[in-house]
Design an enzyme around this catalytic site. Structure first.
Site, PDB file in Angstrom:
ATOM      1  N   MET A 101       0.837  -1.201   0.000  1.00  0.00           N
ATOM      2  CA  MET A 101       0.000   0.000   0.000  1.00  0.00           C
ATOM      3  C   MET A 101       0.879   1.261   0.000  1.00  0.00           C
ATOM      4  SD  MET A 101      -3.417  -0.942   2.043  1.00  0.00           S
ATOM      5  CE  MET A 101      -2.786  -0.715   3.698  1.00  0.00           C
ATOM      6  N   HIS A 141       9.032   1.167   3.369  1.00  0.00           N
ATOM      7  CA  HIS A 141      10.143   1.165   4.322  1.00  0.00           C
ATOM      8  C   HIS A 141      11.008  -0.049   4.015  1.00  0.00           C
ATOM      9  CE1 HIS A 141       7.775  -1.937   6.238  1.00  0.00           C
ATOM     10  NE2 HIS A 141       6.775  -1.089   6.412  1.00  0.00           N
ATOM     11  N   HIS A 178       9.370  -3.470   3.266  1.00  0.00           N
ATOM     12  CA  HIS A 178       8.885  -3.676   1.901  1.00  0.00           C
ATOM     13  C   HIS A 178      10.053  -3.950   0.948  1.00  0.00           C
ATOM     14  CE1 HIS A 178       5.605  -0.780   3.383  1.00  0.00           C
ATOM     15  NE2 HIS A 178       4.918  -1.842   3.014  1.00  0.00           N
ATOM     16  N   GLY A 225       4.963 -10.372   3.540  1.00  0.00           N
ATOM     17  CA  GLY A 225       5.724 -10.360   4.780  1.00  0.00           C
ATOM     18  C   GLY A 225       5.064 -11.192   5.871  1.00  0.00           C
ATOM     19  N   VAL A 232      10.961  -7.526   9.278  1.00  0.00           N
ATOM     20  CA  VAL A 232      12.078  -6.594   9.393  1.00  0.00           C
ATOM     21  C   VAL A 232      11.751  -5.628  10.532  1.00  0.00           C
ATOM     22  CG1 VAL A 232      13.445  -4.846   8.199  1.00  0.00           C
ATOM     23  CG2 VAL A 232      12.552  -6.823   6.942  1.00  0.00           C
ATOM     24  N   ARG A 259       2.447   2.428   9.409  1.00  0.00           N
ATOM     25  CA  ARG A 259       1.639   3.113  10.429  1.00  0.00           C
ATOM     26  C   ARG A 259       2.479   3.593  11.611  1.00  0.00           C
ATOM     27  NH1 ARG A 259      -2.596  -0.825   8.751  1.00  0.00           N
ATOM     28  NH2 ARG A 259      -4.363   0.397   8.024  1.00  0.00           N
TER      29      ARG A 259
HETATM   30  P1  AMP Z   1       1.499  -3.022   3.478  1.00  0.00           P
HETATM   31  O1  AMP Z   1       2.030  -1.966   2.571  1.00  0.00           O
HETATM   32  O2  AMP Z   1       1.523  -2.651   4.919  1.00  0.00           O
HETATM   33  O3  AMP Z   1       0.179  -3.576   3.018  1.00  0.00           O
HETATM   34  O4  AMP Z   1       2.505  -4.229   3.371  1.00  0.00           O
HETATM   35  C1  AMP Z   1       2.865  -4.771   2.134  1.00  0.00           C
HETATM   36  C2  AMP Z   1       3.644  -6.038   2.354  1.00  0.00           C
HETATM   37  O5  AMP Z   1       4.823  -5.743   3.093  1.00  0.00           O
HETATM   38  C3  AMP Z   1       2.873  -7.093   3.149  1.00  0.00           C
HETATM   39  O6  AMP Z   1       3.148  -8.371   2.594  1.00  0.00           O
HETATM   40  C4  AMP Z   1       3.465  -6.943   4.525  1.00  0.00           C
HETATM   41  O7  AMP Z   1       3.394  -8.134   5.286  1.00  0.00           O
HETATM   42  C5  AMP Z   1       4.887  -6.602   4.197  1.00  0.00           C
HETATM   43  N1  AMP Z   1       5.544  -5.931   5.327  1.00  0.00           N
HETATM   44  C6  AMP Z   1       5.137  -4.789   5.936  1.00  0.00           C
HETATM   45  N2  AMP Z   1       5.952  -4.501   6.977  1.00  0.00           N
HETATM   46  C7  AMP Z   1       6.874  -5.496   7.032  1.00  0.00           C
HETATM   47  C8  AMP Z   1       7.979  -5.779   7.894  1.00  0.00           C
HETATM   48  N3  AMP Z   1       8.299  -5.005   8.922  1.00  0.00           N
HETATM   49  N4  AMP Z   1       8.694  -6.904   7.650  1.00  0.00           N
HETATM   50  C9  AMP Z   1       8.379  -7.726   6.626  1.00  0.00           C
HETATM   51  N5  AMP Z   1       7.357  -7.506   5.776  1.00  0.00           N
HETATM   52  C10 AMP Z   1       6.618  -6.407   5.971  1.00  0.00           C
END
Ligand code: AMP
Length: 285
Positions: A30, A34, A37, A147, A176, A187
């Site tokens: 989304m 960081h 990702h 993740g 991570v 967030r």
């Molecule tokens: P999001 O943008 O929050 O929807 O996350 C996109 C992808 O990045 C999802 O598969 C999450 O699980 C992964 N992700 C987000 N934060 C982390 C993290 N700290 N470590 C590993 N994967 C992550």
């Protein structure tokens, strides 16, 4: 790096890659990227020839009182981060291209999506499964990287791909963390200085809990209660602390199978999730 804005542009790119015999790894996000990702993109590259990051704040997975409107959006920065990391293409569709007027098909994964975040965020996994299946179809993904940070989401997507015969290989990536243990999340920028300190109880508590599976004889219920109390004492509001079977997400009865400890808690207005692998408890013979 190519920036693809429409499903048609994406389709042309995908056909060119597959026409040249290249396998495509897709990393759905989304945005507000960081290092968590970006490490997914590195893993994608290990499993495929080209890496495509999708950046789409999916309205379908937010509840009416959640943070869709204020979710951080920083597309130019995200593109720069992807380019430096060697990502081959970014797909950034408009909501109207993903959900045109008259859209009426959704994906509902059952048991594995019902508890925990599924219970506290009604409709969330329906929105996630629907957008992820659309993205995997649009991109014709050979590999899809998610993740472990969103542990339940990863299990929901594995289940969906199995049940609906999507051929993508689903790869899970380790969580991570910041140097002090906080799991990286888009967030985290919402956290006040005070909450940023207080919320460390989650990752520290999870790590300690994992150690206690071996080092103590405490039961599932006792370890859950202990972490819940620690989070609440630190100023958080626990939504759930759950020790579960790692794939089905059913509650653990004991530590005779591989488990996962899942946490969701609020610090101030910010909802955080985290999880930790649990070992099988060795029984003295
Ligand atoms: P999001 O943008 O929050 O929807 O996350 C996109 C992808 O990045 C999802 O598969 C999450 O699980 C992964 N992700 C987000 N934060 C982390 C993290 N700290 N470590 C590993 N994967 C992550």
């Amino acid at each position: 790096m190519q920036v693809l804005e429409t499903p048609e542009e994406l389709r042309q790119w995908q056909l060119a890659q597959h026409g040249a015999g290249r396998r495509i790894a897709v990393v759905p996000t989304m945005g507000a990227l960081h290092d968590g990702h970006l490490q997914l993109t590195d893993l994608g590259r290990q499993h495929a020839d080209v890496v495509l990051v999708t950046i789409f704040v999916n309205p379908l997975q937010f509840g009416p009182n959640e943070d869709f409107g204020r979710y951080p959006r920083q597309f130019p920065t995200d593109c720069a981060l992807c380019e430096v990391r060697g990502v081959d293409a970014v797909y950034h569709p408009e909501p109207a291209a993903m959900y045109p007027a008259g859209f009426q098909t959704h994906v509902e994964v059952e048991q594995v999506a019902q508890r925990w975040c599924g219970a506290s965020r009604p409709g969330h996994f329906r929105g996630v499964a629907t957008v992820v299946l659309k993205l995997l179809n649009q991109t014709a993904a050979d590999v899809a990287v998610f993740g472990e940070k969103d542990w339940q989401q990863l299990q929901v997507i594995r289940q969906m791909c199995r049940d609906l015969d999507h051929p993508a290989q689903v790869v899970g990536a380790p969580i991570v963390r910041e140097a002090d243990g906080l799991a990286m999340s888009s967030r985290n920028v919402y956290l006040s200085v005070q909450s940023r300190q207080q919320c460390l109880v989650i990752s520290r508590g999870l790590q300690q809990l994992q150690q206690q599976v071996q080092a103590s004889q405490r039961s599932v219920a006792e370890l859950q209660a202990q972490l819940t109390a620690a989070i609440d004492a630190a100023g958080g509001q626990t939504e759930y602390v759950a020790l579960v079977q790692a794939e089905t997400l059913e509650p653990l009865a004991d530590f005779s199978v591989a488990g996962r400890a899942l946490v969701a808690a609020r610090f101030g207005a910010t909802r955080l999730i985290d999880n930790w692998a649990l070992p099988v408890r060795e029984v003295a013979t």
